[in-house]
Design a protein around this motif. Structure first.
Motif, PDB file in Angstrom:
ATOM      1  N   GLU A  86     -22.536 -18.924 -41.951  1.00 20.81           N
ATOM      2  CA  GLU A  86     -22.165 -19.827 -40.865  1.00 20.81           C
ATOM      3  C   GLU A  86     -21.682 -21.166 -41.412  1.00 20.81           C
ATOM      4  N   PHE A  87     -22.365 -21.670 -42.453  1.00 18.98           N
ATOM      5  CA  PHE A  87     -21.923 -22.919 -43.067  1.00 18.98           C
ATOM      6  C   PHE A  87     -20.549 -22.742 -43.711  1.00 18.98           C
ATOM      7  N   GLY A  88     -20.370 -21.673 -44.465  1.00 16.95           N
ATOM      8  CA  GLY A  88     -19.092 -21.434 -45.131  1.00 16.95           C
ATOM      9  C   GLY A  88     -17.930 -21.302 -44.163  1.00 16.95           C
ATOM     10  N   LEU A  89     -18.198 -20.836 -42.964  1.00 17.60           N
ATOM     11  CA  LEU A  89     -17.152 -20.653 -41.958  1.00 17.60           C
ATOM     12  C   LEU A  89     -17.025 -21.849 -41.016  1.00 17.60           C
ATOM     13  N   SER A  90     -17.834 -22.877 -41.232  1.00 16.67           N
ATOM     14  CA  SER A  90     -17.800 -24.069 -40.374  1.00 16.67           C
ATOM     15  C   SER A  90     -16.700 -25.028 -40.824  1.00 16.67           C
ATOM     16  N   THR A  91     -16.464 -26.044 -40.018  1.00  9.85           N
ATOM     17  CA  THR A  91     -15.483 -27.069 -40.368  1.00  9.85           C
ATOM     18  C   THR A  91     -15.903 -27.781 -41.653  1.00  9.85           C
ATOM     19  N   LEU A  92     -17.192 -28.092 -41.786  1.00 14.09           N
ATOM     20  CA  LEU A  92     -17.677 -28.742 -43.003  1.00 14.09           C
ATOM     21  C   LEU A  92     -17.502 -27.831 -44.219  1.00 14.09           C
ATOM     22  N   GLY A  93     -17.761 -26.540 -44.036  1.00  9.24           N
ATOM     23  CA  GLY A  93     -17.550 -25.577 -45.115  1.00  9.24           C
ATOM     24  C   GLY A  93     -16.090 -25.527 -45.537  1.00  9.24           C
ATOM     25  N   GLU A  94     -15.192 -25.563 -44.570  1.00 10.20           N
ATOM     26  CA  GLU A  94     -13.755 -25.564 -44.864  1.00 10.20           C
ATOM     27  C   GLU A  94     -13.374 -26.833 -45.627  1.00 10.20           C
ATOM     28  N   GLU A  95     -13.914 -27.970 -45.202  1.00  9.92           N
ATOM     29  CA  GLU A  95     -13.623 -29.228 -45.888  1.00  9.92           C
ATOM     30  C   GLU A  95     -14.127 -29.197 -47.331  1.00  9.92           C
ATOM     31  N   ASN A 102     -10.077 -25.197 -53.350  1.00  9.56           N
ATOM     32  CA  ASN A 102      -9.878 -23.836 -52.855  1.00  9.56           C
ATOM     33  C   ASN A 102      -9.148 -23.874 -51.526  1.00  9.56           C
ATOM     34  N   ILE A 103      -8.596 -22.755 -51.161  1.00 10.93           N
ATOM     35  CA  ILE A 103      -7.819 -22.673 -49.931  1.00 10.93           C
ATOM     36  C   ILE A 103      -8.639 -21.915 -48.895  1.00 10.93           C
ATOM     37  N   PRO A 104      -8.995 -22.580 -47.799  1.00 12.86           N
ATOM     38  CA  PRO A 104      -9.789 -21.908 -46.769  1.00 12.86           C
ATOM     39  C   PRO A 104      -8.991 -20.801 -46.075  1.00 12.86           C
ATOM     40  N   ILE A 105      -9.714 -19.879 -45.459  1.00 17.03           N
ATOM     41  CA  ILE A 105      -9.028 -18.816 -44.732  1.00 17.03           C
ATOM     42  C   ILE A 105      -8.425 -19.407 -43.462  1.00 17.03           C
ATOM     43  N   PRO A 106      -7.363 -18.793 -42.957  1.00 29.76           N
ATOM     44  CA  PRO A 106      -6.732 -19.296 -41.733  1.00 29.76           C
ATOM     45  C   PRO A 106      -7.715 -19.332 -40.567  1.00 29.76           C
ATOM     46  N   GLU A 107      -7.487 -20.265 -39.659  1.00 32.55           N
ATOM     47  CA  GLU A 107      -8.399 -20.506 -38.531  1.00 32.55           C
ATOM     48  C   GLU A 107      -8.694 -19.246 -37.719  1.00 32.55           C
ATOM     49  N   LEU A 108      -7.676 -18.456 -37.402  1.00 39.10           N
ATOM     50  CA  LEU A 108      -7.897 -17.243 -36.606  1.00 39.10           C
ATOM     51  C   LEU A 108      -8.855 -16.289 -37.316  1.00 39.10           C
ATOM     52  N   GLU A 109      -8.688 -16.135 -38.617  1.00 39.36           N
ATOM     53  CA  GLU A 109      -9.594 -15.263 -39.372  1.00 39.36           C
ATOM     54  C   GLU A 109     -10.994 -15.856 -39.442  1.00 39.36           C
TER      55      GLU A 109
END
Length: 137
Positions: A86-95, A102-109
């Motif tokens: 859940e943290f890794g997929l959160s906005t903070l995780g993306e930041e 690293n390049i986060p996964i696209p928002e839809l995914e």
């Protein structure tokens, strides 16, 4: 590639103008000034420069790869891994991913993955709530 190896590799490339090397996009992004990345023909026949957007959207496809995670489908495992996912997929995780290069996964995914994690977690809680106690427990 360790940081020391990366610096050694970049130094070699700088000293040998006709040198060539392969390493990850994150490493390239950190060393972008003294080295440059060649455009590579992707599976659609287009010559694409490795940029964050082209790696993320899949147009730079010959050498880009996705990180995959597999988790064990049981309560002890899910109770430990769900908060991490859940943290890794959160906005903070993306930041944090972007901050570390690293390049986060696209928002839809990301939304799809968050939904899968939440659904699996809810199903496991329901299963535990309705579990029949075993004799001797």
């Amino acid at each position: 590639v360790t940081k020391d190896e990366e610096e050694e590799l970049v130094q070699f490339l700088v000293e040998n103008g006709d040198g060539i090397s392969f390493y990850g996009y994150t490493h390239y992004e950190l060393q972008e000034d003294p080295v440059w990345a060649a455009k590579i023909r992707n599976d659609r026949g287009h010559f694409i420069e490795p940029l964050g957007v082209s790696v993320e959207d899949g147009t730079y496809s010959p050498f880009s790869r996705r990180l995959t995670m597999n988790v064990v489908d049981n309560h002890p495992s899910q109770s430990l891994t769900t908060p991490f996912l859940e943290f890794g997929l959160s906005t903070l995780g993306e930041e944090l991913l972007e901050y570390t290069g690293n390049i986060p996964i696209p928002e839809l995914e990301r939304v799809t993955m968050r939904t899968r994690v939440q659904t699996a977690s809810a199903m496991e809680r329901h299963r535990l709530k309705n579990a029949v106690p075993r004799a001797g427990n």
